[in-house]
Write a protein that holds these residues in place. Structure first.
Motif, PDB file in Angstrom:
ATOM      1  N   ASP A 165       0.642  -1.358   0.217  1.00 51.28           N
ATOM      2  CA  ASP A 165       0.234  -0.462   0.084  1.00 51.28           C
ATOM      3  C   ASP A 165       1.167   1.314   0.142  1.00 51.28           C
ATOM      4  O   ASP A 165       0.635   1.988   0.651  1.00 51.28           O
ATOM      5  N   VAL A 166       1.810   1.117  -0.892  1.00 51.80           N
ATOM      6  CA  VAL A 166       2.955   2.758  -1.423  1.00 51.80           C
ATOM      7  C   VAL A 166       2.325   2.166  -2.443  1.00 51.80           C
ATOM      8  O   VAL A 166       1.800   2.711  -3.765  1.00 51.80           O
ATOM      9  N   ILE A 167       2.746   4.625  -2.610  1.00 51.03           N
ATOM     10  CA  ILE A 167       2.767   5.659  -3.040  1.00 51.03           C
ATOM     11  C   ILE A 167       3.804   5.271  -3.811  1.00 51.03           C
ATOM     12  O   ILE A 167       4.512   5.453  -3.597  1.00 51.03           O
ATOM     13  N   CYS A 168       3.249   5.476  -5.462  1.00 54.15           N
ATOM     14  CA  CYS A 168       4.879   5.976  -6.671  1.00 54.15           C
ATOM     15  C   CYS A 168       4.606   6.825  -6.857  1.00 54.15           C
ATOM     16  O   CYS A 168       3.236   7.916  -7.599  1.00 54.15           O
ATOM     17  N   ILE A 169       6.038   7.948  -6.813  1.00 48.76           N
ATOM     18  CA  ILE A 169       6.120   9.331  -7.815  1.00 48.76           C
ATOM     19  C   ILE A 169       6.538   8.569  -8.491  1.00 48.76           C
ATOM     20  O   ILE A 169       7.943   8.952  -8.053  1.00 48.76           O
ATOM     21  N   SER A 170       5.893   8.889 -10.038  1.00 46.62           N
ATOM     22  CA  SER A 170       6.489   8.885 -10.949  1.00 46.62           C
ATOM     23  C   SER A 170       7.611  10.009 -11.656  1.00 46.62           C
ATOM     24  O   SER A 170       6.703  10.662 -12.350  1.00 46.62           O
ATOM     25  N   ASP A 171       8.560  10.026 -12.086  1.00 46.99           N
ATOM     26  CA  ASP A 171       9.148  11.140 -12.345  1.00 46.99           C
ATOM     27  C   ASP A 171       9.444  10.361 -14.241  1.00 46.99           C
ATOM     28  O   ASP A 171      10.657  10.156 -14.163  1.00 46.99           O
ATOM     29  N   GLU A 172       9.117  11.421 -14.964  1.00 46.14           N
ATOM     30  CA  GLU A 172       9.192  10.500 -16.272  1.00 46.14           C
ATOM     31  C   GLU A 172       9.252  11.985 -17.010  1.00 46.14           C
ATOM     32  O   GLU A 172       8.382  12.142 -17.879  1.00 46.14           O
ATOM     33  N   VAL A 173      10.531  12.717 -16.714  1.00 41.99           N
ATOM     34  CA  VAL A 173      10.742  14.376 -17.596  1.00 41.99           C
ATOM     35  C   VAL A 173      11.279  14.118 -18.797  1.00 41.99           C
ATOM     36  O   VAL A 173      10.866  14.661 -20.029  1.00 41.99           O
ATOM     37  N   TYR A 174      11.433  12.858 -19.217  1.00 45.09           N
ATOM     38  CA  TYR A 174      12.763  12.406 -20.226  1.00 45.09           C
ATOM     39  C   TYR A 174      11.779  10.840 -21.429  1.00 45.09           C
ATOM     40  O   TYR A 174      12.697  10.672 -21.331  1.00 45.09           O
ATOM     41  N   GLN A 175      10.269  11.459 -21.487  1.00 38.38           N
ATOM     42  CA  GLN A 175       9.490   9.894 -21.187  1.00 38.38           C
ATOM     43  C   GLN A 175       9.718  10.181 -23.084  1.00 38.38           C
ATOM     44  O   GLN A 175       9.600   9.110 -23.764  1.00 38.38           O
ATOM     45  N   TRP A 176       9.768  11.200 -23.597  1.00 35.87           N
ATOM     46  CA  TRP A 176      10.048  10.995 -25.207  1.00 35.87           C
ATOM     47  C   TRP A 176      11.043  10.990 -25.503  1.00 35.87           C
ATOM     48  O   TRP A 176      11.977  11.188 -26.746  1.00 35.87           O
TER      49      TRP A 176
END
Length: 263
Positions: A165-176
């Motif tokens: 039951d953990v939150i995921c903070i997903s940093d996807e600034v380089y996704q492109w």
């Protein structure tokens, strides 16, 4: 004397002037574009008012997420090597960083090292989850290594987050910025993860316009309502001019692609 009874956001919409303050959650045309665009990618019905927050760069989105979701004594799992702000932002929120390390796989003689050789040890990652774990910060593609997490690796992260039951903070600034046939997968698109993930993006990274400082956070209202509270009572809103410019980027109309950009 004429007195305007509406908010500055109402004035911006009524007059169409980018010199006025936008809504605290974001310039409405931009939040609608983000909701529509990422709704397709994540296969979610995204509400521009409840599920989208435009911030002063992705840095602002990260700070807001940590302040909103991490409490005193909470543990935050950070995958290293990591972007330098994750640790101090955890500490500023009263949390305790817990580190798990990507380890490079051995290479054969003459073989060039690659970011994809950096791997998580599943047992080590699982050992970092405790009753105090509140969040895991994921960065894919990773800064500084450049690693694009595979779907199998993301499924491992997703399974552990759901189990504990953990939150995921997903940093996807380089996704492109994905090369050589790799495919970026947003962890929020995996089964059961939209409900516990805050996905962070950056117009500055996507459009090579970092000076505009326009970022965003996407997620379920159960999490985003806390980000909105912090954002409203700190910076209030992202400057309207930058939001207007980013909202006019041609790729939102369908020109963007989820294909790698090539080597």
């Amino acid at each position: 004397m004429l007195v305007w009874g509406g908010s500055s956001g109402d004035r911006a919409r009524a007059g169409g002037r980018s010199g006025e303050a936008a809504e605290a959650g974001g310039y409405p045309p931009l939040t609608k574009i983000l909701a529509s665009f990422f709704g397709k990618l994540l296969e979610q019905e995204i509400d521009p008012l409840k599920n989208v927050l435009v911030t002063v760069g992705a840095y602002g989105a990260l700070f807001t997420a940590f302040q909103a979701l991490v409490d005193e004594g909470d543990e935050v799992i950070i995958i290293e090597p990591f972007f330098d702000c994750y640790e101090p932002m955890t500490l500023m929120a009263g949390g305790r960083p817990v580190f798990v390390t990507l380890k490079p796989s051995p290479t054969q003689d003459g073989e060039l090292d690659s970011a994809s050789n950096w791997q998580l040890d599943p047992a080590e990652l699982a050992s970092k989850f405790t009753s105090r774990t509140k969040a895991l910060i994921l960065n894919t593609p990773n800064n500084p290594v450049g690693k694009v997490f595979s779907k199998a690796e993301l499924e491992l992260v997703a399974s552990l987050c759901q189990q504990h039951d953990v939150i995921c903070i997903s940093d996807e600034v380089y996704q492109w910025l994905v090369y050589d046939g790799h495919q970026h997968v947003s962890v929020a698109s995996l089964p059961g993860m939209w409900e516990r993930t805050v996905t962070i993006g950056s117009a500055g990274k996507s459009f090579s316009a970092t000076g505009w400082k326009v970022g965003w956070a996407l997620g379920p209202d159960s999490l985003m309502k806390h980000l909105r509270t912090v954002h409203q009572n700190t910076v209030y809103h992202c400057p309207t001019q930058g939001q207007v410019r980013r909202g006019k980027a041609p790729c939102w109309g369908g020109g963007a692609t989820t294909e790698p950009v090539g080597s």
